[in-house]
Write a protein that holds these residues in place. Structure first.
Motif, PDB file in Angstrom:
ATOM      1  N   ARG A  68      51.834  33.901  43.266  1.00  0.00           N
ATOM      2  CA  ARG A  68      50.679  34.489  43.949  1.00  0.00           C
ATOM      3  C   ARG A  68      49.902  35.394  42.999  1.00  0.00           C
ATOM      4  O   ARG A  68      50.435  35.853  41.993  1.00  0.00           O
ATOM      5  CB  ARG A  68      51.131  35.291  45.168  1.00  0.00           C
ATOM      6  N   LEU A  69      48.633  35.625  43.338  1.00  0.00           N
ATOM      7  CA  LEU A  69      47.778  36.491  42.521  1.00  0.00           C
ATOM      8  C   LEU A  69      47.241  37.628  43.372  1.00  0.00           C
ATOM      9  O   LEU A  69      46.769  37.423  44.493  1.00  0.00           O
ATOM     10  CB  LEU A  69      46.628  35.671  41.932  1.00  0.00           C
ATOM     11  N   PHE A  70      47.327  38.846  42.824  1.00  0.00           N
ATOM     12  CA  PHE A  70      46.784  40.033  43.482  1.00  0.00           C
ATOM     13  C   PHE A  70      45.818  40.700  42.509  1.00  0.00           C
ATOM     14  O   PHE A  70      46.133  40.908  41.340  1.00  0.00           O
ATOM     15  CB  PHE A  70      47.897  41.016  43.861  1.00  0.00           C
ATOM     16  N   SER A  71      44.626  41.039  43.015  1.00  0.00           N
ATOM     17  CA  SER A  71      43.597  41.645  42.174  1.00  0.00           C
ATOM     18  C   SER A  71      43.346  43.084  42.621  1.00  0.00           C
ATOM     19  O   SER A  71      43.246  43.366  43.819  1.00  0.00           O
ATOM     20  CB  SER A  71      42.295  40.833  42.264  1.00  0.00           C
ATOM     21  N   TYR A  72      43.250  43.990  41.651  1.00  0.00           N
ATOM     22  CA  TYR A  72      43.041  45.418  41.927  1.00  0.00           C
ATOM     23  C   TYR A  72      41.890  45.927  41.075  1.00  0.00           C
ATOM     24  O   TYR A  72      41.900  45.770  39.849  1.00  0.00           O
ATOM     25  CB  TYR A  72      44.301  46.233  41.599  1.00  0.00           C
ATOM     26  N   GLU A  73      40.896  46.522  41.695  1.00  0.00           N
ATOM     27  CA  GLU A  73      39.801  47.132  40.954  1.00  0.00           C
ATOM     28  C   GLU A  73      40.278  48.472  40.381  1.00  0.00           C
ATOM     29  O   GLU A  73      40.834  49.294  41.103  1.00  0.00           O
ATOM     30  CB  GLU A  73      38.592  47.366  41.863  1.00  0.00           C
ATOM     31  N   GLY A  74      40.024  48.679  39.105  1.00  0.00           N
ATOM     32  CA  GLY A  74      40.418  49.937  38.479  1.00  0.00           C
ATOM     33  C   GLY A  74      41.368  49.703  37.319  1.00  0.00           C
ATOM     34  O   GLY A  74      41.743  48.565  37.004  1.00  0.00           O
ATOM     35  N   ASN A  75      41.778  50.790  36.663  1.00  0.00           N
ATOM     36  CA  ASN A  75      42.677  50.675  35.520  1.00  0.00           C
ATOM     37  C   ASN A  75      44.134  50.652  35.975  1.00  0.00           C
ATOM     38  O   ASN A  75      44.433  50.527  37.162  1.00  0.00           O
ATOM     39  CB  ASN A  75      42.419  51.811  34.520  1.00  0.00           C
ATOM     40  N   TYR A  76      45.058  50.815  35.018  1.00  0.00           N
ATOM     41  CA  TYR A  76      46.480  50.674  35.335  1.00  0.00           C
ATOM     42  C   TYR A  76      46.964  51.766  36.287  1.00  0.00           C
ATOM     43  O   TYR A  76      47.779  51.496  37.183  1.00  0.00           O
ATOM     44  CB  TYR A  76      47.305  50.691  34.049  1.00  0.00           C
ATOM     45  N   SER A  77      46.481  52.982  36.124  1.00  0.00           N
ATOM     46  CA  SER A  77      46.903  54.076  37.011  1.00  0.00           C
ATOM     47  C   SER A  77      46.491  53.799  38.449  1.00  0.00           C
ATOM     48  O   SER A  77      47.275  53.997  39.391  1.00  0.00           O
ATOM     49  CB  SER A  77      46.292  55.404  36.546  1.00  0.00           C
ATOM     50  N   ILE A  94      42.784  44.991  37.260  1.00  0.00           N
ATOM     51  CA  ILE A  94      44.138  44.507  36.958  1.00  0.00           C
ATOM     52  C   ILE A  94      44.448  43.330  37.869  1.00  0.00           C
ATOM     53  O   ILE A  94      44.249  43.396  39.086  1.00  0.00           O
ATOM     54  CB  ILE A  94      45.207  45.610  37.165  1.00  0.00           C
ATOM     55  N   ILE A  95      44.946  42.237  37.274  1.00  0.00           N
ATOM     56  CA  ILE A  95      45.412  41.078  38.038  1.00  0.00           C
ATOM     57  C   ILE A  95      46.915  40.966  37.852  1.00  0.00           C
ATOM     58  O   ILE A  95      47.412  40.961  36.717  1.00  0.00           O
ATOM     59  CB  ILE A  95      44.707  39.783  37.571  1.00  0.00           C
ATOM     60  N   ILE A 153      39.600  42.769  32.175  1.00  0.00           N
ATOM     61  CA  ILE A 153      40.708  42.460  33.090  1.00  0.00           C
ATOM     62  C   ILE A 153      42.028  42.396  32.332  1.00  0.00           C
ATOM     63  O   ILE A 153      42.137  41.725  31.297  1.00  0.00           O
ATOM     64  CB  ILE A 153      40.459  41.112  33.804  1.00  0.00           C
ATOM     65  N   GLY A 154      43.030  43.094  32.846  1.00  0.00           N
ATOM     66  CA  GLY A 154      44.385  43.010  32.314  1.00  0.00           C
ATOM     67  C   GLY A 154      45.256  42.218  33.260  1.00  0.00           C
ATOM     68  O   GLY A 154      45.230  42.444  34.469  1.00  0.00           O
ATOM     69  N   ILE A 155      46.033  41.262  32.728  1.00  0.00           N
ATOM     70  CA  ILE A 155      46.939  40.456  33.543  1.00  0.00           C
ATOM     71  C   ILE A 155      48.369  40.919  33.287  1.00  0.00           C
ATOM     72  O   ILE A 155      48.815  41.001  32.144  1.00  0.00           O
ATOM     73  CB  ILE A 155      46.819  38.953  33.214  1.00  0.00           C
ATOM     74  N   ILE A 156      49.088  41.221  34.384  1.00  0.00           N
ATOM     75  CA  ILE A 156      50.474  41.669  34.252  1.00  0.00           C
ATOM     76  C   ILE A 156      51.357  40.867  35.196  1.00  0.00           C
ATOM     77  O   ILE A 156      50.876  40.215  36.119  1.00  0.00           O
ATOM     78  CB  ILE A 156      50.619  43.181  34.541  1.00  0.00           C
ATOM     79  N   GLY A 157      52.657  40.930  34.960  1.00  0.00           N
ATOM     80  CA  GLY A 157      53.621  40.201  35.772  1.00  0.00           C
ATOM     81  C   GLY A 157      54.900  40.000  34.981  1.00  0.00           C
ATOM     82  O   GLY A 157      54.916  40.106  33.742  1.00  0.00           O
ATOM     83  N   VAL A 158      55.983  39.701  35.679  1.00  0.00           N
ATOM     84  CA  VAL A 158      57.274  39.486  35.031  1.00  0.00           C
ATOM     85  C   VAL A 158      57.170  38.297  34.087  1.00  0.00           C
ATOM     86  O   VAL A 158      56.433  37.342  34.337  1.00  0.00           O
ATOM     87  CB  VAL A 158      58.370  39.248  36.096  1.00  0.00           C
ATOM     88  N   ASN A 159      57.926  38.332  32.959  1.00  0.00           N
ATOM     89  CA  ASN A 159      57.947  37.206  32.032  1.00  0.00           C
ATOM     90  C   ASN A 159      58.314  35.915  32.755  1.00  0.00           C
ATOM     91  O   ASN A 159      59.223  35.892  33.574  1.00  0.00           O
ATOM     92  CB  ASN A 159      58.966  37.451  30.909  1.00  0.00           C
ATOM     93  N   GLY A 160      57.582  34.840  32.424  1.00  0.00           N
ATOM     94  CA  GLY A 160      57.866  33.551  33.026  1.00  0.00           C
ATOM     95  C   GLY A 160      57.095  33.276  34.300  1.00  0.00           C
ATOM     96  O   GLY A 160      57.321  32.244  34.948  1.00  0.00           O
TER      97      GLY A 160
END
Length: 637
Positions: free
Chosen positions: A231-240, A224-225, A32-39
Motif C-alpha cells: 500500500r501507499l500512503f502520502s503525507y504533505e510535509g517533511n519527515y517531522s 513523504i510517501i 518527495i522522499g520515499i520510505i518503507g521497510v527494505n524489500g
C-alpha cells in the motif's frame, strides 16, 4: 502543474507482491522522499517511474515534455571514459553535445588535424548557441564539491564511492523536470551531504528520492510517501510532519479496527443464538457479518525485535598506545593514544579516504599499526558490522548464513531461541529464510548481516557505515537496541541523525592523520568546529611518518568572543525561555475552556504548537550560547 500520474499500479515478483493498486501523482516543484521497510518495492517504484520497469497492471501517464533523470543505487559506468565524459553521458541534446565536445577536444590534444579542429570549432559554435558553457562549468563545480577534482582521470581508476559521486554529479547537472535519486547520500561524507542539501533545495524542478537519512528528509522534502505491505500512503510535509501524521493515521486505524472487532463479537453472538435467515432483514445482517469478517483488517506494522544478549565485559577493554599508520607515505593515523571506557559510544567522522575504516580494521585485528601497539582485554568479544558483504555467498540460503554464527542465541532476558526464530524477529519469514542470499535485496542482505553480527553476542560493536541500505524502521530499532546495549559502540557513519542519537564522543579526522577527540555528539562537535573555524582537509597529505618526536599541538590564537547580537541574545535568553514556558502553561490551561468551541480550540492548539517550537529553538540557542560563554571564559584563563 502535474508531471505524471500513476493509477492502480501493481507489481509482483514470483509470489511476493511489492505494489498493489497504488495511485499518486507528481507535481512540478514537489520534493518527495520515499520510505518503507527494505524489500517493500521502493526501488522498483522508482524504476517504473523512470521507465526501466513495466508494471504488471495499472496505467502510467506522463506529459510528453517531461524529462526524467534517474540515478540508481548501482549505476553503470564506462571504464574507458574520463570523469567528464562519464558526467556528459546523458541522452539529452545538451549532454550529447557536451560529450561530443569533450571527446573531440581530447582527440585534438592527442592527434591534431585540420578536420578535427574544424569539428571542434563547429561544436563550440553550437555550444555558444545553446549557452551550454555554464552547464560545463556547473559540472566541474559540482564534481569538485563532491570531492572529485581530476576531471581527466579514467573511471577504471576510481573507487566505488568516487564512481557513485561522478554518477551523482551527472544526474544533478542533467537538465530535467523530474530528478530521481536512489540512496544519493550513500558513500558521501557529512560535509558533502550538507552541500547536496543546499543544491537540491535551490534546484528548480521536482525531486523523487529514496534515502534513509532522516535529517536529509527533514531539510529537503516537502512530501513523504510511505510504502507498507503493497500500500501507499502520502503525507504533505517533511519527515517531522510525516511522523506526526503517521501516528495520527495509525491511531485512527487502530481505533477503527477495535470497533470492527466489537461489531464482529456482537454479530457473532447474534449468529450463535440461532438466528434464522428467513427475513430480508436477517439476511442483510448475516451478509454484513460476512463482510465484517472477510474485510482486510488493520494490523500494526511488522517490527524488528532485536533483543539478543551480550557477554560480560571485564575491567580491561581496549587500549590504543600511540598507534600510527601510513599507506605509501600518506599518514592516515598519527600517534593516536586512547584507552576505551566502558561507557564509550564513539562516532568516527571525516572526509572519505582519510582512514576512518582503517582505524576500525586496526581495532578489529584486520590491520596492524606501523608503530605503537594495541592491547585487548581477555573478555572483549568484538562484533563487526562492516560495509563488505563479499563473505555472504550468493548461493547460500539465508538461514544457513545465520546458522554459521550460531544455531541458538540467548536473548537479553535469558531465553534461548533458535536461529530460525531470530530470523522471524528480523522479518525473515519461513519463505525468505530459505531464499538464496543472492536473491535478497541490498537492504535485506544488510539486515541479515546485522542479525548474524548480533547473534555472536558481542560486548564491543564496530559499525562501519551501518546506516547504508538499512531502512528507517530498522535503524530506529537498532538505535533502541544500542540504547540498552551494555557494551561499547564504535561507529563510522555519515548519518548525522544516527551520530546524534547514539554517540557521546566524536573522533574527528581533521587532516594529516590527526584525530581530534571531542566529548559530545555530532551536533555538539559541529558547533565547536564552527566556533573554532576548523576545516577538514580535502585529502590526506604526504609526510614522513615519525613517531619518535611528538609534535606540539598548534596553538589557536583566534580570540573567542560574542558577536553583538549573540551578546544581546545571551543576556535575555533565560527570560525568553521563562516567558515561553509560562505561555505554554496558559495555553494548556485554556484548552479545556474552549473544549466545545472547535474554532477557538484549534487556534489555541496552533498557538501552543508554535510556542513549543519556539521554546525548542530557544533551548538549543541557550545550550550553544552557554557553551560558547564557557569557551570564552576558558580562553581568557
Amino acid at each position: 502543474m502535474n508531471l505524471m500520474t500513476l493509477d492502480n499500479i501493481s507489481k509482483s515478483y514470483s509470489e511476493k507482491t511489492l505494489l498493489e493498486n497504488i495511485s499518486f501523482g507528481i507535481n512540478d516543484g514537489e520534493k518527495i522522499g520515499i520510505i518503507g521497510v527494505n524489500g517493500t518495492g521502493k526501488s522498483t517504484l522508482l524504476k517504473i517511474i523512470a521507465g526501466f520497469e513495466v508494471p504488471d497492471g495499472g496505467t502510467f501517464t506522463k506529459a510528453n515534455t517531461v524529462r526524467v533523470e534517474y540515478l540508481p543505487q548501482n549505476p553503470d559506468h564506462n571504464e574507458e571514459f574520463t570523469v567528464l565524459e562519464q558526467v556528459f553521458k546523458g541522452t539529452s541534446q545538451e549532454m550529447r553535445l557536451l560529450l561530443e565536445y569533450e571527446e573531440t577536444l581530447q582527440a585534438v590534444n592527442n592527434n591534431f588535424s585540420d578536420d578535427l579542429n574544424k569539428k571542434l570549432i563547429s561544436l563550440q559554435e553550437k555550444i555558444d548557441t545553446l549557452n551550454l558553457w555554464d552547464l560545463e562549468s556547473e559540472a566541474k563545480t559540482v564534481l569538485t564539491k563532491l570531492g572529485v577534482t581530476d576531471f581527466n582521470q579514467k573511471i577504471s581508476a576510481l573507487s566505488g564511492g568516487q564512481r557513485k559521486r561522478v554518477s551523482l554529479a551527472s544526474a544533478l547537472i542533467t537538465p530535467c523536470e523530474l530528478l530521481i535519486l536512489d540512496e544519493p547520500t550513500n558513500h558521501l561524507d557529512n560535509d558533502t551531504i550538507d552541500y547536496l542539501e543546499e543544491y537540491l533545495n535551490s534546484r528548480k524542478g521536482s525531486l523523487l528520492m529514496i534515502t534513509h537519512d532522516r535529517y536529509f528528509l527533514d531539510r529537503v522534502c516537502n512530501r513523504i510517501i510511505e510504502l507498507d505491505k503493497g500500500r501507499l500512503f502520502s503525507y504533505e510535509g517533511n519527515y517531522s510532519i510525516f511522523l506526526e501524521k503517521k501516528f495520527e493515521r495509525i491511531t485512527i486505524e487502530s481505533s477503527m479496527e477495535e470497533k470492527r472487532q466489537n461489531l464482529i463479537r456482537n454479530e457473532l453472538a447474534w449468529v450463535r443464538r440461532g438466528a434464522k435467515a428467513r427475513t430480508t432483514k436477517q439476511k442483510a445482517r448475516l451478509q454484513r457479518f460476512d463482510e465484517l469478517t472477510n474485510r482486510d483488517s488493520y494490523s500494526p506494522e511488522d517490527k524488528i525485535d532485536i533483543s539478543v544478549g551480550s557477554t560480560r565485559l571485564g575491567k580491561k577493554i581496549i587500549e590504543l598506545h600511540h598507534i600510527s599508520k601510513a599507506f605509501d607515505h600518506k599518514v592516515v593515523i598519527d600517534d593516536l593514544d586512547y584507552t576505551l571506557a566502558r561507557t564509550d559510544r564513539i562516532g568516527i567522522i571525516g572526509k572519505n579516504g582519510m582512514g576512518k575504516s582503517t582505524l576500525v580494521n586496526i581495532i578489529n585485528g584486520k590491520l596492524s599499526p606501523d608503530s605503537g601497539h594495541i592491547e585487548i582485554g581477555e573478555t572483549v568479544k568484538i562484533g563487526c558490522f562492516d560495509q563488505d558483504d563479499s563473505h555472504m555467498h550468493s548461493e547460500m540460503r539465508a538461514i544457513d548464513y545465520v546458522k554459521e554464527a550460531s544455531d541458538y542465541i540467548e536473548t537479553s532476558d535469558g531465553t534461548k531461541i533458535s536461529a530460525s526464530q531470530m530470523c522471524e524477529r528480523f522479518l525473515f519469514n519461513s519463505t525468505m529464510q530459505y531464499t538464496l542470499v543472492g536473491k535478497l535485496s541490498g537492504g535485506e542482505r544488510r539486515r541479515l548481516h546485522l542479525l548474524r553480527t548480533l547473534m555472536l553476542a558481542p560486548n564491543v560493536l564496530l559499525l562501519d557505515e551501518p546506516t547504508n541500505d538499512l531502512d528507517i524502521d530498522t535503524l530506529n530499532i537498532l538505535e533502541e537496541y544500542l540504547d540498552e546495549f551494555s557494551g561499547i559502540v564504535i561507529t563510522v557513519s555519515h548519518d548525522r541523525y544516527f551520530l546524534d542519537r547514539i554517540c557521546n564522543k566524536i573522533f574527528a579526522y581533521e587532516g594529516m592523520g590527526k584525530i581530534h577527540i571531542f566529548t559530545g555528539n555530532y551536533s555538539d562537535y559541529s558547533i565547536y568546529r564552527e566556533v573554532q573555524g576548523i576545516e577538514f582537509k580535502e585529502e590526506v597529505k604526504e609526510k614522513e611518518l615519525d613517531t619518535s618526536v611528538k609534535k606540539e599541538k598548534p596553538k589557536n590564537d583566534k580570540k573567542l568572543k560574542f558577536t553583538y547580537n549573540e551578546q544581546k541574545e545571551f543576556e535575555t535568553i533565560d527570560s525568553d525561555i521563562e516567558r515561553l514556558e509560562k505561555k505554554i502553561e496558559e495555553l494548556e490551561a485554556s484548552t479545556s475552556k474552549f473544549a466545545t468551541d472547535f474554532v477557538k480550540l484549534q487556534e489555541v492548539i496552533d498557538a501552543k504548537s508554535k510556542a513549543e517550537s519556539d521554546l525548542e529553538y530557544k533551548y538549543e540557542r541557550w545550550e550553544y550560547l552557554n557553551n560558547l560563554a564557557e569557551e570564552i571564559s576558558n580562553s581568557k584563563n
